[in-house]
Write a protein that holds these residues in place. Structure first.
Motif: not given
Length: 92
Positions: A11-12, A31, A34, A41, A43-44
Motif C-alpha cells: 500500500t501507499l 510506488y 502502484m 495514481h 500520489e505514487a
C-alpha cells in the motif's frame, strides 16, 4: 516469506514507511507497482518523483511531479515541483 497467493498487495503506507526509513529502492518499487496497477495514481507519481530527485535525476523527477500536479494539484506537489524547477535552473 509468505507464498505469493497469501501476500497482501503493498500500500501507499508501506511505501511511505520505507521512504521515511531511507529504503528508497524499496519505496520506489512499491510506488512503481502502484503505477503499474493504476497509471493515474497521482500520489505514487509524486513520491516516485521525490525519490528520483533525491537520486539526482531531477529531469525525471520533474516529469513525474508534473504528471501528479496535472492529475490533482496540492500544495505539497506544487511546492516540490517548484523545488525541482529551481534545482534545474528554471523559473516557476
Amino acid at each position: 516469506m509468505l507464498p505469493e497467493a497469501t501476500r497482501r498487495p503493498s500500500t501507499l503506507e508501506d511505501g511511505l514507511r520505507r521512504h521515511r526509513s531511507g529504503d528508497l529502492a524499496g519505496a520506489a518499487a512499491i510506488y512503481q507497482a502502484m503505477l503499474d496497477a493504476d497509471p493515474v495514481h497521482a500520489e505514487a507519481q509524486h513520491l516516485l518523483g521525490l525519490i528520483a530527485d533525491a537520486s539526482g535525476s531531477s529531469a525525471e523527477a520533474l516529469a513525474l511531479i508534473e504528471r501528479a500536479v496535472a492529475l490533482g494539484p496540492t500544495p505539497w506537489r506544487l511546492a516540490n515541483m517548484a523545488m525541482v524547477l529551481s534545482r534545474l535552473g528554471r523559473s516557476v
